[in-house]
Design a protein around this motif. Sequence first.
Motif, PDB file in Angstrom:
ATOM      1  N   SER A 103       0.859  -1.030   0.003  1.00 13.33           N
ATOM      2  CA  SER A 103       0.173  -0.143   0.056  1.00 13.33           C
ATOM      3  C   SER A 103       1.018   1.260   0.032  1.00 13.33           C
ATOM      4  N   PRO A 104       0.597   2.304  -0.758  1.00 14.57           N
ATOM      5  CA  PRO A 104       1.258   3.467  -0.848  1.00 14.57           C
ATOM      6  C   PRO A 104       0.957   4.177   0.357  1.00 14.57           C
ATOM      7  N   GLY A 105      -0.052   3.942   1.298  1.00 10.01           N
ATOM      8  CA  GLY A 105      -0.160   4.781   2.339  1.00 10.01           C
ATOM      9  C   GLY A 105      -1.666   5.068   2.539  1.00 10.01           C
ATOM     10  N   LYS A 106      -1.613   6.414   3.274  1.00 11.43           N
ATOM     11  CA  LYS A 106      -2.917   7.164   3.500  1.00 11.43           C
ATOM     12  C   LYS A 106      -2.990   8.366   2.926  1.00 11.43           C
ATOM     13  N   PRO A 107      -4.131   9.103   2.956  1.00  8.38           N
ATOM     14  CA  PRO A 107      -4.021  10.486   2.435  1.00  8.38           C
ATOM     15  C   PRO A 107      -3.293  11.452   3.447  1.00  8.38           C
TER      16      PRO A 107
END
Length: 518
Positions: free
Chosen positions: A340-344
């Motif tokens: 996953s590239p992460g969160k906003p």
Amino acid sequence: MSFPAPEIARGFTGEACPARFNLARYCLARAAAETPAKTALIVISDAEAPIDAAEHWTYGELDEAVRRIAAGLFAEGFRPGERLMIRMPNTSDYALLFFGAIAAGLVPLPSSSMLTEAEADFLLTDSHAAAVAVSGELAVHAGKARVIDDVMLKRLKAHPPLGDYADTEANDPAFLVYTSGTSGRPKGVLHAQRSAWGRRPMYQGWYGIGPADVVLHAGAFNWTYTLGVGLQDPWANGATTVLYIGPKDVHVWPRLLERTRATLFAAVPTLYRQILKYCDLASHDLSALRHGLTAGEALSPALLRHWREETGKNLYEALGMSECSTYISTGPSMEIRAGSPGKPQPGRCIAVLPVDGDTEPLPTGETGMLAVHRSDPGLMLGYWQRPGDESEVYRGEWFIGGDLASFDEDGYLWYHGRADDVMNAMGYRVSPAEVEAALSDHPGIAEVAVTEMHVRDDVTVIAAFVVPKGGKQPDKASILAHAEERLAAYKRPREIVFVESLPRTANGKIMRRTLAAK
């Protein structure tokens, strides 16, 4: 499993950008006033030479040089709003011209030194640039545009400095970059002065950056990843940035990390993979490095695991686009979930919308179009002279960039590829139609389709599927040479595959994904 759509504050919730705002002033003026003697920029051409022998710029010197160029541009008759194309190698002069133009209210157009002459000519013509800054070895047909050569640049740098930066509004144009679109014709993305303010969520949401950091970036200035992460953000935070302009041997990067005591290293996953494959990291002192930053292409779990095993350091990934830079990321204050590239980032308003055109965000766990709220200060002003293209990417209050994604119940984003055929080559977006157009006039090609093809689980290359003319296969080397004459290196196919026919839909559209699966 789906969960209700997360509560979304309909709009950017970060601190509002001041109404009067100049990107260059924001990045340089404060540090120049508070820490004028601090090193802002180190330019290294020889990785083996002593660091003291490298080119050093303090914040005071950088600020003055940028204002000198701004004043010089006015003295030469240039006016605010005019475009200035930069076609130069990665040097301090490139950076000075970029920020100097913005300091004067002009609109720089950073371009890649890898572009062919024809590609560069298109950008110059399409942008209606008033001038083009060129180095001796990078040719361009200037037409009506004035040429800023070494002589004029020397004159600009010697001019008495402008008293202050241009008093621009936040929504005034700041710079123009070109990116590939599905039509195959590069299109200009016009960014506002406020775009630098729109990068503020990245400072702690991705980097964890502060004044004590030394940032080494491996990219080129024509890319917003480098302009932002390599220059704008370090300077806005009073940090030091390191620019390497020597031969790009992969072995140079561990040496530079050790010798510059870099605390942050920014690159694409491909370069991290090459460093791990070809370099003996155990022989280098990387103790100063806090972590690496990666964007431009997906970071595979295997690469993340390998980097951690070899260095003991994390890689923090970000997802973005030319129209808004990065807005999803991992960072030092959060858990990394491999894949996953992460969160906003804090303050961002991000949603996943239905593919069919609805404007209401989808529930957690469902896949749709990744969208950024149009109130985000980092979002572009628009496409240069392409209002029709803008109508295709805005859906009510949302900007749709073409990525498919979903959110999990903890707010992590999971990327599911592109909804269109745009390819990712070494972090650059490349249109298959542009590559196909460049190859189609080869005398041995009847038809050609271009797409990404996996050569390993986490590695893709651009592949050209060719239907030979008259049933006689042309020499692959001649096709590659044909591409070399017409396309920048990162756009060229790495594989040539001969086929009897191209798969098409009932409407005649090439089914590129079917080719990629062969």
